[in-house]
Structures are given as C-alpha cells and as structure tokens.
Write a protein that holds these residues in place. Structure first.
Motif, PDB file in Angstrom:
ATOM      1  N   SER A 198       0.822  -1.208   0.000  1.00 33.98           N
ATOM      2  CA  SER A 198       0.000   0.000   0.000  1.00 33.98           C
ATOM      3  C   SER A 198       0.857   1.260   0.000  1.00 33.98           C
ATOM      4  O   SER A 198       0.596   2.202  -0.744  1.00 33.98           O
ATOM      5  CB  SER A 198      -0.925  -0.014   1.224  1.00 33.98           C
ATOM      6  N   LEU A 199       1.906   1.266   0.821  1.00 34.29           N
ATOM      7  CA  LEU A 199       2.776   2.445   0.915  1.00 34.29           C
ATOM      8  C   LEU A 199       3.453   2.739  -0.415  1.00 34.29           C
ATOM      9  O   LEU A 199       3.462   3.880  -0.894  1.00 34.29           O
ATOM     10  CB  LEU A 199       3.843   2.216   1.986  1.00 34.29           C
ATOM     11  N   LEU A 200       4.037   1.708  -1.031  1.00 34.60           N
ATOM     12  CA  LEU A 200       4.786   1.927  -2.267  1.00 34.60           C
ATOM     13  C   LEU A 200       3.864   2.394  -3.387  1.00 34.60           C
ATOM     14  O   LEU A 200       4.228   3.254  -4.195  1.00 34.60           O
ATOM     15  CB  LEU A 200       5.522   0.647  -2.665  1.00 34.60           C
ATOM     16  N   THR A 201       2.650   1.817  -3.433  1.00 36.25           N
ATOM     17  CA  THR A 201       1.688   2.246  -4.451  1.00 36.25           C
ATOM     18  C   THR A 201       1.306   3.711  -4.259  1.00 36.25           C
ATOM     19  O   THR A 201       1.258   4.489  -5.223  1.00 36.25           O
ATOM     20  CB  THR A 201       0.428   1.365  -4.387  1.00 36.25           C
ATOM     21  N   GLN A 202       1.046   4.102  -3.021  1.00 37.77           N
ATOM     22  CA  GLN A 202       0.672   5.496  -2.737  1.00 37.77           C
ATOM     23  C   GLN A 202       1.816   6.452  -3.048  1.00 37.77           C
ATOM     24  O   GLN A 202       1.592   7.554  -3.559  1.00 37.77           O
ATOM     25  CB  GLN A 202       0.260   5.636  -1.268  1.00 37.77           C
ATOM     26  N   LEU A 203       3.049   6.025  -2.752  1.00 39.37           N
ATOM     27  CA  LEU A 203       4.200   6.884  -3.038  1.00 39.37           C
ATOM     28  C   LEU A 203       4.349   7.105  -4.544  1.00 39.37           C
ATOM     29  O   LEU A 203       4.592   8.228  -5.002  1.00 39.37           O
ATOM     30  CB  LEU A 203       5.480   6.248  -2.477  1.00 39.37           C
ATOM     31  N   GLU A 204       4.213   6.025  -5.322  1.00 40.77           N
ATOM     32  CA  GLU A 204       4.344   6.146  -6.777  1.00 40.77           C
ATOM     33  C   GLU A 204       3.281   7.081  -7.342  1.00 40.77           C
ATOM     34  O   GLU A 204       3.576   7.927  -8.196  1.00 40.77           O
ATOM     35  CB  GLU A 204       4.244   4.757  -7.411  1.00 40.77           C
ATOM     36  N   ALA A 205       2.045   6.910  -6.859  1.00 47.08           N
ATOM     37  CA  ALA A 205       0.964   7.767  -7.350  1.00 47.08           C
ATOM     38  C   ALA A 205       1.203   9.227  -6.944  1.00 47.08           C
ATOM     39  O   ALA A 205       1.009  10.148  -7.751  1.00 47.08           O
ATOM     40  CB  ALA A 205      -0.377   7.276  -6.802  1.00 47.08           C
ATOM     41  N   THR A 206       1.656   9.448  -5.706  1.00 46.18           N
ATOM     42  CA  THR A 206       1.910  10.810  -5.228  1.00 46.18           C
ATOM     43  C   THR A 206       2.978  11.500  -6.061  1.00 46.18           C
ATOM     44  O   THR A 206       2.839  12.666  -6.456  1.00 46.18           O
ATOM     45  CB  THR A 206       2.333  10.779  -3.747  1.00 46.18           C
ATOM     46  N   VAL A 207       4.069  10.775  -6.337  1.00 47.60           N
ATOM     47  CA  VAL A 207       5.162  11.352  -7.128  1.00 47.60           C
ATOM     48  C   VAL A 207       4.710  11.608  -8.560  1.00 47.60           C
ATOM     49  O   VAL A 207       5.042  12.640  -9.162  1.00 47.60           O
ATOM     50  CB  VAL A 207       6.391  10.424  -7.094  1.00 47.60           C
TER      51      VAL A 207
END
Length: 1355
Positions: free
Chosen positions: A762-771
């Motif tokens: 979940s964290l990595l997916t959210q980080l990719e989307a945020t960036v």
C-alpha cells in the motif's frame, strides 16, 4: 549548508546587502550609474559590488552584478599566508573552497574584456566560520554539579564565534547519586527480582573482595545466598526403586525423596588432597560394566575449568537399586553428599553434614595441625579417614595421633598404597556396604531443617507464605484416612447427580437420541431435566474442606502457588500407596484382557475411588457454582458463589492447567499507525520538493521516489523486527498465561508478516501515485511561474517608465485613475502576449476503460468479445439490477427458490457503495485524475467478489458490475478532471490575482511600505491554508486513540466485545429495521455505527477542540521559530529569499500553496526586518483565527476532510476478516486476517440468515451450533444442492469451526429476536413465518441480554 549568522557578519557585508536591496528594486540608481561611468573611463566596466552570500568553515560564496557584454572575471583571494587567483566565466557567482576555518580573507574581482583588458577592482572582506568545539559532552553528573569536557581548537585570531556545540545533562537526586555509586541505577525504581539475584554472570563467579562501591550489593547478596538448605527445591523429586529386601516379592518402593529414610554417606576434603574425591566417588557408584560421571572431577572433559561458584556447595545424589544383583552396586538405597572445597573454609556446611550423616569420609594428604577440626566435632556420624600414602606430605605419626584422639578403629582408616584405583575403590565399597548393613542410623531430608536452623543455615521453605500455605493444605489433608469416604463427605456434588448431569450435557452436545423430534424442542426437554438435578445439588451445603480450599485460593499469588503445590504433594502422598499396587495389578491383568474383564473393571473402579487430586476439588468448586447460579439471584448462596469463576480464571492466568482459551486468542493488537505519520511526511516532502531542494541539488522526483521507497522498506523492516522480537520475548517467558496461547503463536507470526506485506504494498503504491501526480503538477507550476515572472517584469518596466516620465514632477500628482489606465493597458498587452493553448484535456472514460480491459484480459475470449462492443458512457445512468444471467446457468433453477438473488443484489449494492466512497474521497482531494484511482476501485471489486464466490455468480455478473461501477466512476472522474483543468488554467490563475498586482503596482509607485500588507497576505493566503491542511492530516490517529480509550475502550478492545456492544444496542433499540441491516448488510451497518459513535463523542466540541488546539499551538511555535531562524541568514534575492527560507524550514510539515506563494513574492519591496516583525504578529494571531474558523465546522464536515479516516481505521480494527457463518451469517470474530479458522461466539437461528424450509417455505429455526452435533443434513450451493450431514460440515466448509452449543442459553438472544420479529422477518425474506418453539416465546428481554453477556463472558 551553513549560513553566516547575523552576529558574525561584518559591517561591510551588511552594507553590501542593503545596497543590493536598493539595486534590485531600483536598478538604475544614481550610485550604480556613477560606478558605470567611472568604469567606462577605464575602458572596461567594473563588476558590481561583491556580496558575500554564504560562509562556512572552509568556503565562501560570492556574488556580483555583471556589466553588459562582460562574461569573464578574475577573482583573487588574499590570506595571511597565500594568494590564489581564479577565472570565472559565464557566471556572476562562485564558491571559493579549501579555505581555513576562522580565517579572514580579502577578495578582489575585476572584469576581463574580450581583448584581455581589465577593469577597476571591486573588493570585499569575509571571515570563514570557526569549527565548533569537538567532543563536547557532560561527565560526572552529580546532585549539584556537572563536569563538561571538549576538545579545544585553539584561539581564534579575529574573535568571531563558531556554531554552538550543544549537549544535555540533568542533575541527579541524592538517592540517584547513591544508586549510581552502588551500580544499581538501572534497577530504580523497580525492585530487584529473584531472577536478578540468581543470575550467574562475571560478578557471581568471582571470589575477589569488593573493589568498589558498585560491587558491594552483589557481594552481600552472594554471601546471603551461599548457605541455604534447598528443601523446597527437592520436594518434587519422586523416585521408584526395588531394594534387594523386596526382590522376592517383585515389589517396588515409590516415594518422594525428601520423605525417604536413608543412610547418608558424606565425602569431604581436608586441606589439599592428591586423590580426586569426586572421581573416586563416581567409580564407587558405578558398576564395572557402566561407568557414570555423576560428579564433576578434574580428569573429565572440561573438568579442569577453574572453580568460581561451586566451592561450599553440597551436591546430593542417591544410589537406588533396581533389584538385579548382577547390576546393583549396593543392595539397599543410599544417599550420598559431596562437599565441594576445603572443610576448613566451610565449617558450617561440614558441621551440618556431621550431624545429619550416617558416616563421613574425610579425604586428606597431610593432617598436620588440621586434625583439630576433626577432633572438635561432636556428631553421631561415624568418621573414616581416607589418605594417600604415596603423597610427599603424608605423615604416618600424625595420622596415628589423630586416629587415637578420634577413637578410630583400624578399619576406619583407609589408605591408598601402591594399589591401583580399582583395589582402592573396592576397599571403599566394602566399607560402605559395612555401613549399610551394620549402622542403623538413617536420616530424612525433611527432618534436617531443624539442624539447619540450629547452625544458622537458611531453609528455602522458611518464607511465611510457604508456611501458611503448608498449614492450610495440611488442615485439609491430614485427617484423610479413607479416600472414598472423604470424597463422599467433603466432595458430595461429584456423586450420582453429577454423573447424570454429565450424561445430559454430553447428550446436549451429541443429540444422538433426538430421533425425529424437533432439535430445539428436544434440547428444551434436556434443559428441564438438568434444572431438576441442579435443584437437588443446591440442597447440599459447602463442606469444611471445600470452604478451606476456596479460602486458600483467595490468598496472594505467591501463597496460592505454594498452597496448590502443597495440596498436590500431600494428595499424591496419600494416594500413592494404594494406587501404586492397584495400578500394578491393573497392568498385569490387562496383559490377558479377555480373561480378566470383570477384574479389570473392578480394579478400574477401585482406582477411581482411590484417586484424589486437586482436580477433584476444582470439579467440586465448579459444581458448587453451577448449582448456585441455577437458583434465583436473590438467594444468598447464589451471591456467595459468584466469585468462583474469577478464581478459576486467576488459576488459568497463573499457568495452572485449565484448558480455557478466549475467542480472541489469535488476535494481534498490532497497529502500524507510525507508518501513517511517515507517509504523511513523505507526501509533504514530495509536494514541497522544489521548495526544499537547494539550487546546487541536481536530484529530481525520480531520485526522491527511490529514496522514499528505500526509507519505507527500512522502517517497515525495523518495525517488523521489533514486533517479532517482542513476540518471541512474550512466548519465552515462563510465568503468566503464555502456555494458554502457545498454540496460536504461528497465527501471531502470520498476522505480523501479512500486515507487513499489505502495508508495504500500500505504501509503495501510494508513493508512486503521489510522485506521479506531483510530476504533472510541477510542469503546471512551471508554466504558472513563467506567467507570473513575465507579468512582474512588465509591471516593473511600466513602473520605471512612469518614473522617468514623471521625474520632474511629484509622484503625488499622478492620480489613481491614471495608474489604473496604465496598469490595465500593460495587463491586457501582457496577457495577449502569453502564448498558452490550455491544459490538455483527457477522455477519462477511455482511461478507465483501458484499466478495466487490462483487468479482464484473463477472463477469456467471450468477455473480450463483449468488451469490444462496450461504450462505457452508456453505463453511467442506470441502476444496477441482478438478473438470471448473473448466475451460473446450471444452478439458476435451484437458485430461484431461495434468497440467492437477494444475497447477490445486496452484495452488488455493498460493493457499489464502497467504491463510491473511494470516488468521493478522490474528488474531495481536488487533484487531477490518475490511473491508480481506477486500479484501487477494481481491486476492491475483485477482493469482495473473491470473498463471496460461494454465492454462485457468473462471469456475466462480474462484467456487468465492473462496467456499471467503472462507468459511474468515469463520469465522476471526468467531471473532476474538467474542474481541475479549469481551476488550474494558468491564465485564469493569473487573472485571480489581477487586483493584487494592481495594488502592488500602486504601492511601489508611491513608495508605500508593503511590509504589513505582505505579511498579512503571506499569513492568510499561504500559512493558514497550510496549517489547516496540516491539522486535518494529523487528527485522524488521535481520534482513533480517543475512541479506543476511556469510555470506548471496552467496545473497541476486541472483536468479541465489539460484537457484544452492537448486539446489546440492537436489543435496547428494539428496531426490526436495524436488525435487518445488521444481518443483510453487516459491513455497511458496522461502518455507519462507528461513524455515528465518532460523531456522538466529538459533537460536544471540547474533545475535538483540545486536539485541534494542541496541533495549532505546536505548529504556530514552529512557524515563529522558522521566522526567527530565517532572520539569522542573508539572501541574494532579498525578501523573496527570506520567504523561501521560511517555507524550506517548514517544508517537512506544511504544504505551502505555490500559486499564492508566488503572488506574495512578486512586486514585493518589503524590508526583511520589518516584514519579519509584521509576520510574527500575524502568525501569533493564527491560533485564535483558526480556532474560530474550526468551531464553525461541524464534526461530519471535519471527518470528511481528514486524511486518515478514523472510522475506516476503527472498522479495520474490529471488523476482522468479514467472513460470515455459512449457515446463519454470524460474522467471524477471529483476530487478524491470517487466521486459519473462522469462529463466532454466538450463532443464531438459520432463518435469520435467509434459510427457508424447501417443502413449506417457512423460516428455519435450527441453530447451526446445535445441528453440527446432530444427525441433521443440509444442502446449499457448495454441496451442489445435494444433502450433506451437518456433522461433516467441515468437508464443505473446512475453514469454519462451529463448536457445540453446550448451554441452551447461549443463543437465547437470537431466539428472542426471532420469536419477537418472526412475522416481519418472513415478510422481509419472502417466506412464511417459522414454527417458533414454545420455550422461545417465554424468553424475556432481560433473559436475552443476560445470555448475551454469558456468551461474551461479560460481568
């Protein structure tokens, strides 16, 4: 990077910066004009005044204004020892490196023309910063003083100061200082535990005297613990042996070793001895065929390790014969004591052994003056002197004198001559045999405590708790002569009535004799019989023995532990004699089972009658409670027994073997809330990337993403490791109730690993989307900044032209109308020149459909073919309805006769609601569309469909549902995207601030002070929105904490207690519609209930206000600190640099709106000090301003704005896996999502779970927890609608555990509900009302609530 502080700047630098501000605002000032003219006289224009931008310990950064047509400069650096020259090309700033700390340098700069000519010099002086003191720390912290130490770097020649070196120290109290001196500081304020005292480490294995105060406590404890008689430690030793005197009877002796009357033979050493006492003793106790190293000696492996703690220790051993004369060393049992060390050093131990032993063997080499120790002893023991004639120190005459004084006969002196060890051991063996046969003195370990007390030796049983427990246990057991009679008199409730009750309860579970009767009616008849037997039991009064037993259990934890052990040992001792012979007979008869059936049965009954243990007392306690609670609550005996379950629970927690495990045993209260705070911070860093990045930093968003991913994984690794370590420590502890949950250890581990994987994904997916989103916003921000910069230049140009034209007039003569006309003209011209075709508008329907097609590509050609004809725009208007095509075709005819269509429609509605909650959250974010939004929605659909695959829906249903949800989502996302395009159009954004530009233009023209207005604008447009966003991103976890603490701690503590709270509220509200929602839409009901609870708790205002004010105070303080710190630095670009520095310092927590920030910085001529002063005042007012604003917002609006939704977090905490019982739809209460079995505390009539009788269409009253132990059968989708035995339900549903409903009251709650709303449920489910058993109709609301409490173990 370090910046020169205000105190460290020299006057030249300050003057340089003031000049720079004037030059930036009015670039064609008189001073600048005069300098240019002078430079032209020399042929080459000189560079502008040099500014010192930054200073460090080994570098200085310089900047200057470049004359026209000059691209090359020559910079010379002068120091007291060296001179260096640098050439600077195509730049107006440079960093001079490799300088010495704390040194003054003079810099000279000239312009160099294309033909090599040089201009006049511009010069500046700067000092590098000194190195801070190194290794600055506090030592020797006492109550009134602190010693500080550091490495000095020498005197600074120019007197300037370095950066501060900081350390911290807290003075100690007098008691802390004393504890530090004694080395006990880490144990304060807790007490030393027994584990601390008995731990073996370097302190305990050293015999050195105290060398410092810190060694005194441990030396004292060591001396205190060295001389103790460990009687309690030996009480559990039970030995079984056959002396030769019983060999003809084939009998054995079995008894506790502390009670055995045995001869005790002691072996000691006087002075140095060349014979290894322990080695000889091992040979003495071993037969020739089997040698055993019973005692450690110097010639065995690792036996030469230096002694540290064994000297003074008396080792005990026993030789117990087996009855075989060819093997046994001694025909009768004998106890052996071996004293480690020299008896001269350990006279107390030696005296104790002399008074308790049958014989004492003293090993020696030279008696010399030591013989006095032997002759002074007045003991009953026979003494034997064992010496080595081959020793160089052996003295025959001294031996004779000693033997004479001790009155020893010749056979009491054993000498090793030239013979080998075998002959020597043979002589010893003969002597010991003589002792066993001729010396009648025997001793019992239990009787040695009196002698120990006489000699001042402590006994481990002397503690008062142990002695009190001993007396209580002996009072109960000392009068027992006949076990059978004692049980009849003192434990009467375990007679025939108890056996009849056991049969009834067993039948309640098995229901084998129900036949064709209605199961619930049959159970009701069993209950009537049980009630009658309980009435008979209640006529008995509590016996004296049971009264004593229960009273002893209510004592302290330590006393209870001793009492139970004394009881067990006493009862074992009583039963052992009779049971031993009976069990031996039983084994012998069982060898010919068919011939001895009757005798075996009789022996079995005799063994049962003769058995008496603690379990019998606990059973009696259980029967006392059961009999008492069957009476009315106002009866005195009912009240007196209510505390008994608490005693049993305490025994369980103490580790006593009672098999009772709570339904939440596998639940891990593991929260990864820290990761929410980390993710919020990471997203803030992404949003502020351009602000936080220094100009020299060449990294981009891709580099930031890689760093954040690595940081997230590292943090998760650390958290997982810590959790696993804590878990291991928990299961390694020996005390407490760990043994009760040992079998759930792997479930705990699995839950941790599962949560770790889910969190990371979940964290990595959210980080990719945020960036990715930030990358698009950065491009847009760059375009906006270009427009802003262009407009600023145009307005400044207009301002310069107006001043030139009005240089002979006073500015006051230019009216505002004239300024407005000039500004309007330049604005329109500039807007027309800005070339921008608008942001690219996407077709979101195509984007969403692309993600959907990718998701369904594995579904086969038929689905792919249907997708080819799909237009997603057509799926965003209609309401979704389940059709027959949504089911598997071969099951359709069966399905139309039950409620599967209703179940599938409810599932679809639930999925649609969940997905649209996500869509609404994305829209509230006011960002542009991103493909991860659609991916998240599709993943939700897939998870819920996988979870409910037992309903039997077809691929057509999945396709239709996904098209419907994606169509509606695409419509909403398209509107969101269009709004984003419109709101972020650069020309529109520029136009929003047109009046600000106009006002700034007028202020600059009239030389008005902008400081106050700009500070207020910065606060209103930038800081207040950022602070508000910060509060809403921080409140979520705190609201969760508030909800799970205090008055809500109970209902959110476990899934079981949460279920109890829901069911209790439903019962009290007594609303049929609420029951329907709970049963048919459980997830939706729970989410709504949690939201209502949050709204209810925080609607009073003060709790939410307290949380908001805490964050407001904290962030306001940080803003003021950032302003203060920014004032200590210098900036090349004046007030812009000052504002940007403030934003950088706040960039880890606050996301400053970039559009507003750019507008505040343009056309800004405010002076730094004055602006900072007004800004500080504005910031100080933020707290009150936002408090007033936040009070106007109701709790529901606030919850919708929170970044982490507390209702969702609480839902995850109590909802569990979401599985429902396949028969009655009761939700699973097992902890975590990694459990292997689903379970529930209370099951309900299956009719409430849509089960309808196939023949008469009536709702079913059967309860699955009863059916699974009956002969009934069921059929459903999973059985292909073929009948299957309930007893074998796990063949169909292997992941469900449905225990027997052993108490008819356990489901009284749902029986009451079904009886009360029978007709309404039938109407709701399109069925006929159930045939309600008569006993169900008699259940009152109070009885239903009571059964609910019992089911969830609520007191």
């Amino acid at each position: 990077m370090d910046y020169t502080s205000k105190e460290e700047k020299n006057p030249n630098e300050a003057a340089s910066e003031d000049t720079e501000d004037k030059q930036q605002t009015f670039p064609h000032s008189f001073e600048s004009y005069q300098k240019e003219e002078v430079a032209k006289l020399q042929g080459v224009p000189a560079p502008g005044k040099i500014l010192v931008r930054l200073t460090g310990t080994n570098y200085v950064t310089l900047a200057w204004n470049s004359p026209d047509n000059i691209s090359t400069f020559e910079l010379t650096c002068f120091s007291p020892t060296t001179t260096k020259t640098y050439t600077v090309i195509n730049a107006t700033a440079t960093e001079v490196e490799d300088l010495c700390p704390g040194t003054e340098y003079r810099f000279s700069l000239v312009s160099v023309s294309a033909n090599g000519d040089r201009s006049l010099r511009s010069e500046v002086t700067a000092c590098t910063r000194p190195v801070p003191p190194d290794k600055f720390k506090a030592e020797n912290v006492g109550p009134t003083s602190v010693t500080l130490i550091w490495d000095a770097s020498g005197l600074l020649p120019n007197g300037i100061q370095s950066k501060e070196a900081v350390t911290y120290a807290q003075t100690k109290t007098n008691i802390q200082s004393l504890l530090q001196d004694l080395g006990l500081e880490q144990h304060y304020p807790n007490k030393l535990t027994l584990k601390d005292v008995l731990q073996i480490d370097m302190r305990s294995v050293s015999d050195e005297p105290a060398q410092s105060p810190s060694s005194l406590p441990w030396l004292f404890l060591k001396k205190l613990m060295m001389c103790m008689f460990m009687l309690w430690a030996m009480r559990d030793i039970v030995k079984k042996f056959r002396p030769h005197s019983l060999s003809h009877q084939k009998g054995f002796v079995e008894e506790r070793i502390v009670h055995s009357e045995l001869p005790l033979v002691t072996f000691v050493r006087l002075g140095n001895c060349s014979i290894s006492k322990s080695q000889i003793l091992n040979k003495l106790l071993s037969n020739p065929q089997q040698y055993h190293d019973t005692f450690v000696h110097r010639d065995m492996d690792c036996g030469d390790v230096p002694r540290k703690i064994s000297n003074g220790l008396v080792e005990m051993g026993w030789y117990l014969p087996c009855g075989n004369k060819n093997i046994d060393v001694f025909p009768e049992p004998v106890a052996v004591a071996n004293l480690r060390g020299d008896i001269r050093t350990f006279e107390t131990q030696y005296s104790f052994l002399c008074q308790t032993s049958t014989a004492v063997f003293v090993f020696f080499d030279n008696l010399d003056t030591n013989y006095k120790l032997l002759t002074n002893q007045h003991a009953k023991a026979q003494f034997f002197l064992v010496g080595n004639r081959q020793s160089k120190t052996f003295d025959v005459e001294q031996l004779k004198r000693t033997a004479s004084e001790m009155s020893l006969k010749k056979n009491h002196v054993i000498l090793k001559n030239t013979q080998n060890d075998a002959n020597f051991v043979k002589n010893l063996h003969s002597t010991v045999n003589y002792i066993l046969n001729n010396l009648p003195d025997k001793t019992c370990l239990e009787g040695m405590d009196a002698i120990a007390h006489e000699l001042g030796i402590q006994v481990d049983e002397d503690v008062k708790e142990c002695q009190k427990a001993k007396n209580n246990a002996h009072f109960i057991t000392e009068e027992i002569q006949d076990t059978m009679q004692f049980k009849q008199d003192q434990l009467p409730l375990q007679g025939k009535i108890w056996k009849d009750l056991a049969k009834l309860e067993k039948e309640e579970c098995r229901l084998r004799k129900a036949g064709d009767q209605n199961i619930e009616t049959y159970k009701s008849d069993l209950q009537i019989k049980k009630t009658e037997l309980r009435k008979q039991q209640s006529k008995y009064d509590i016996s004296e023995a049971m009264s004593r037993f229960i009273s002893a259990l209510t004592s302290t934890d330590q006393e209870r532990f001793y009492f139970l052990k004394w009881m067990r040992m006493n009862l074992d001792n009583l039963s052992r004699k009779s049971l031993f012979s009976l069990r031996e007979q039983y084994k012998e008869k069982c060898q010919q089972f068919l011939e001895n059936k009757e005798e075996i049965a009789q022996l079995d009954q005799q063994i049962s009658n003769s058995s008496l243990g603690i379990e019998h007392f606990l059973r009696e306690m259980g029967q006392l409670y059961e009999a008492a609670v069957s009476l009315p609550e106002n009866v005195e005996s009912h009240k007196q027994m209510l505390h008994l379950p608490r005693l049993c629970a305490q025994l369980m927690l103490d580790g006593f073997p009672l098999e009772l495990v709570d339904g939440d045993a596998s639940n891990i209260p593991l929260r990864w809330k820290d990761m929410h705070a980390w993710l919020t911070g990471a997203e803030t860093r992404v949003s502020n990337f351009e602000i936080l990045k220094l100009k020299a930093d060449k990294s981009d968003l891709k580099d930031l993403l890689c760093g954040l991913k690595q940081e997230a994984v590292t943090k998760l690794d650390s958290m997982e490791k810590t959790t696993m370590e804590n878990l291991s420590k928990y299961f390694e502890q020996s005390e407490g109730h760990v043994c009760l949950v040992e079998k759930y250890k792997q479930d705990f581990v699995n839950s941790v690993k599962c949560l770790r994987r889910e969190t990371e994904s979940s964290l990595l997916t959210q980080l990719e989307a945020t960036v990715d989103i930030r990358r698009g916003m950065t491009n847009l921000d760059n375009i906006k900044k270009t427009f802003t910069d262009t407009m600023e230049k145009k307005v400044l140009g207009l301002l310069e032209d107006l001043r030139k034209n009005n240089c002979s007039k006073n500015d006051a003569y230019v009216t505002d109308n004239e300024l407005d006309r000039c500004f309007e003209h330049i604005w329109q011209v500039t807007v027309s020149e800005l070339s921008f075709n608008g942001l690219e508008k996407k077709n979101i329907f195509d984007c969403v459909f692309s993600q959907l097609r990718r998701n369904l590509k594995q579904k086969g050609s038929s689905v792919a073919e249907k997708l080819m004809k799909v237009n997603l725009n057509n799926y965003c208007t209609e309401v979704f309805k389940v059709t027959k095509e949504n089911f598997i075709k071969k099951l359709w005819k069966r399905l139309i006769n039950d409620n599967s269509a209703m179940n599938l429609q409810n599932l679809a509605d639930d999925i649609i609601d969940t997905c649209f909650q996500v869509v609404r959250e994305k829209i509230d974010g006011r960002l542009d569309y991103h493909d991860t939004y659609t991916q998240e929605i599709i993943n939700i659909i897939d998870d819920k469909l996988m979870f409910n695959k037992n309903i039997g829906f077809s691929d057509e249903f999945e396709l239709s549902l996904k098209l419907h949800i994606c169509g509606l989502s695409a419509k909403e996302f398209q509107n969101m995207h269009d709004c984003f395009i419109m709101e972020n159009d650069p020309l529109r954004c520029l136009g929003q601030y047109k009046e600000k530009y106009r006002n700034d233009f007028k202020d600059l023209f009239h030389d008005r002070d902008q400081c106050q207005r700009k500070a207020e604008e910065f606060t209103k447009l930038c800081l207040i929105p950022a602070v508000e966003a910060f509060i809403y991103s921080s409140l979520g976890p705190d609201i969760v904490d508030k909800m799970i603490q205090g008055k809500n701690a109970f209902q959110f503590s476990t899934r079981g207690f949460f279920q109890y709270t829901l069911l209790q509220q439903l019962l009290r509200e007594d609303a049929f519609e609420q029951y329907v929602k709970y049963i048919s839409s459980y997830e939706h009901f729970v989410k709504g209930w949690i939201s209502d609870q949050i709204t209810k708790q925080f609607s009073n205002g003060h709790e939410m206000s307290e949380l908001e004010e805490r964050y407001l105070r904290g962030i306001t303080t940080e803003i003021l600190e950032a302003v203060k710190m920014a004032q200590n630095e210098t900036y090349e670009d004046g007030i812009k640099g000052f504002i940007q520095c403030i934003c950088r310092k706040l960039g880890q927590k606050l996301v400053i709106p970039k559009d507003a920030l750019e507008i505040v910085m343009v056309l800004n001529n405010a002076s730094q000090d004055s602006f900072a002063c007004w800004l500080t005042k504005s910031v100080e007012e933020i707290e009150q301003t936002l408090q007033e604003q936040l009070k106007k917002i109701n709790i529901k609006q606030k919850l919708s704005k929170l970044k982490m939704k507390p209702q969702d977090e609480l839902f995850k905490r109590v909802f569990g896996c979401g599985k429902q019982c396949p028969f009655c739809k009761t939700p699973c209460e097992a902890g975590g999502e990694a459990h292997s079995e689903h379970c529930a505390s209370v099951h309900r009539p299956q009719g409430l779970g849509f089960y309808i009788n196939e023949s008469d269409k009536k709702l079913v009253t059967d309860i699955c927890s009863t059916d699974v132990h009956s002969e009934q059968k069921f059929k459903c989708f999973e059985t292909n609608y073929e009948y299957h035995p309930y007893k074998k339900y796990r063949e169909i549903f292997p992941d469900w555990h449905i225990p027997a409903d052993v108490s008819i009251q356990a489901s009284d709650y749902w029986k009451y509900v079904m009886a009360r709303f029978n007709t309404k449920f039938a109407e709701e489910y399109n069925a006929r009302p159930a045939d309600i058993p008569f006993s169900w109709k008699l259940i009152k609301k109070e009885q239903a609530e009571k059964s609910l409490k019992e089911s969830f173990s609520i007191k």
